[in-house]
Design a protein around this motif. Structure first.
Motif, PDB file in Angstrom:
ATOM      1  N   UNK A   1       0.788  -1.229   0.000  1.00  0.00           N
ATOM      2  CA  UNK A   1       0.000   0.000   0.000  1.00  0.00           C
ATOM      3  C   UNK A   1       0.824   1.284   0.000  1.00  0.00           C
ATOM      4  N   UNK A   2       2.125   1.149   0.053  1.00  0.00           N
ATOM      5  CA  UNK A   2       3.003   2.295   0.308  1.00  0.00           C
ATOM      6  C   UNK A   2       2.792   3.496  -0.591  1.00  0.00           C
ATOM      7  N   UNK A   3       2.783   3.292  -1.915  1.00  0.00           N
ATOM      8  CA  UNK A   3       2.661   4.417  -2.841  1.00  0.00           C
ATOM      9  C   UNK A   3       1.372   5.200  -2.609  1.00  0.00           C
ATOM     10  N   UNK A   4       0.241   4.487  -2.542  1.00  0.00           N
ATOM     11  CA  UNK A   4      -1.064   5.143  -2.394  1.00  0.00           C
ATOM     12  C   UNK A   4      -1.169   5.878  -1.060  1.00  0.00           C
ATOM     13  N   UNK A   5      -0.678   5.254   0.006  1.00  0.00           N
ATOM     14  CA  UNK A   5      -0.743   5.880   1.327  1.00  0.00           C
ATOM     15  C   UNK A   5       0.128   7.134   1.364  1.00  0.00           C
TER      16      UNK A   5
ATOM     17  N   UNK B   1       5.508   9.615  -9.553  1.00  0.00           N
ATOM     18  CA  UNK B   1       5.750   9.636 -10.995  1.00  0.00           C
ATOM     19  C   UNK B   1       4.456   9.277 -11.709  1.00  0.00           C
ATOM     20  N   UNK B   2       3.517  10.198 -11.661  1.00  0.00           N
ATOM     21  CA  UNK B   2       2.207   9.984 -12.265  1.00  0.00           C
ATOM     22  C   UNK B   2       2.194  10.531 -13.677  1.00  0.00           C
ATOM     23  N   UNK B   3       1.543   9.814 -14.554  1.00  0.00           N
ATOM     24  CA  UNK B   3       1.428  10.248 -15.934  1.00  0.00           C
ATOM     25  C   UNK B   3       0.051  10.867 -16.155  1.00  0.00           C
ATOM     26  N   UNK B   4       0.034  12.070 -16.699  1.00  0.00           N
ATOM     27  CA  UNK B   4      -1.229  12.742 -17.015  1.00  0.00           C
ATOM     28  C   UNK B   4      -1.581  12.457 -18.452  1.00  0.00           C
ATOM     29  N   UNK B   5      -2.760  11.896 -18.725  1.00  0.00           N
ATOM     30  CA  UNK B   5      -3.161  11.586 -20.096  1.00  0.00           C
ATOM     31  C   UNK B   5      -3.082  12.825 -20.986  1.00  0.00           C
ATOM     32  N   UNK B   6      -2.629  12.638 -22.205  1.00  0.00           N
ATOM     33  CA  UNK B   6      -2.529  13.750 -23.153  1.00  0.00           C
ATOM     34  C   UNK B   6      -3.918  14.243 -23.546  1.00  0.00           C
ATOM     35  N   UNK B   7      -4.048  15.563 -23.678  1.00  0.00           N
ATOM     36  CA  UNK B   7      -5.329  16.119 -24.112  1.00  0.00           C
ATOM     37  C   UNK B   7      -5.515  15.876 -25.607  1.00  0.00           C
TER      38      UNK B   7
END
Length: 290
Positions: free
Chosen positions: A50-54, A280-286
């Motif tokens: 659970x580490x990343x989400x917490x 390191x989250x990826x944001x979907x391209x518009x």
């Protein structure tokens, strides 16, 4: 934006374990003839699963709380709205989530902080707000009798014309069991709450007027308008309209972008090598504009 499925209780437990682990306390949390389970072992497994989400949720809460405020009044209002939506299912939903009300309020507060951060970058124009206001209808209070066919609807309408009691007929005839026991009373509702045929007919009525049979996908309605609120002035409604329009423009991509910006502005550094990729989250391209 990621949707956190973790219980706040898991987060709290992980925090406690983290403190123990950092302190080097190897006291067993469980013992058996086959061996002990230490706090470090339990912490390591929880961190792996659970580490990343917490960490994300805790960081967002700390960073956003430093910049945005959620008042006790705002939080109480949000909780009341949730209770109203869930009705008698509230306690069951709370039990199934694994949270008590204090944990739920913390979770709601984090969501509200994220919403405020995202809304800060959304713009709406005066023209948009005025158009929204011009098309906005005030809340109305109505009751109805819902039947399956037009013949029955006409029969009910005739009885009403002859002076029979609306509430009594609703209990006798209405197939809408939710409102029938309340004499057909639907309470106060606003624009978009009902199917179009019902809404158009209800808003066209004068106070205390009873409609002719109105057909919808559910059957035939006999509607009575009980009351209608006065529409507030544009200036009185402006702040609420601005928020509604901003919320309508929010999507998961916009929220995640806002959270990424807040994290970058806070100069966050993750020191635990096992959690270094948590943000390191990826944001979907518009989509490309045509």
């Amino acid at each position: 934006m990621k949707k956190w499925a973790l219980s706040i209780m898991v987060i709290a437990g992980l925090l406690g374990l983290a403190a123990c682990s950092n302190g080097g306390d190897s006291k067993a949390v469980a013992t058996s003839k086959a061996g002990d389970i230490t706090k470090e072992e339990l912490y390591d497994v929880m961190k792996e699963r659970y580490g990343d989400a917490v960490l994300q949720e805790l960081v967002y809460e700390k960073i956003l709380s430093d910049k945005y405020k959620v008042t006790d009044k705002e939080l109480a209002k949000k909780l009341d709205e949730l209770k109203t939506q869930l009705g008698e299912n509230y306690e069951m939903a709370l039990a199934q989530s694994g949270m008590d009300e204090a944990a739920l309020k913390r979770s709601l507060k984090i969501q509200m902080l994220q919403e405020k951060a995202a809304l800060a970058s959304v713009k709406v124009t005066e023209k948009e707000m005025k158009e929204y206001y011009d098309n906005q209808k005030p809340e109305i209070h109505a009751r109805h009798i819902l039947v399956k066919d037009e013949a029955t609807a006409k029969e009910v309408k005739e009885k009403l014309k002859n002076g029979e009691d609306f509430a009594k007929l609703a209990k006798e005839y209405s197939t809408d069991t939710g409102s029938a026991e309340k004499g057909g009373d639907l309470g106060w509702f606003g624009q978009g709450a009902m199917v179009a045929e019902f809404e158009n007919a209800a808003y066209a009525l004068k106070k205390d007027e009873i409609s002719e049979p109105v057909k919808s996908q559910y059957g035939f309605h006999i509607i009575q308008l009980l009351d209608k609120k006065e529409k507030k002035s544009y200036e009185e409604s402006k702040a609420e309209i601005e928020k509604e329009l901003k919320l309508s423009k929010l999507d998961n991509t916009a929220v995640q972008k806002a959270l990424n910006k807040e994290v970058n502005d806070a100069d966050l550094k993750v020191n635990d090598k096992d959690l270094k990729d948590a943000f390191k989250t990826e944001v979907p391209a518009e989509p490309a504009k045509k």
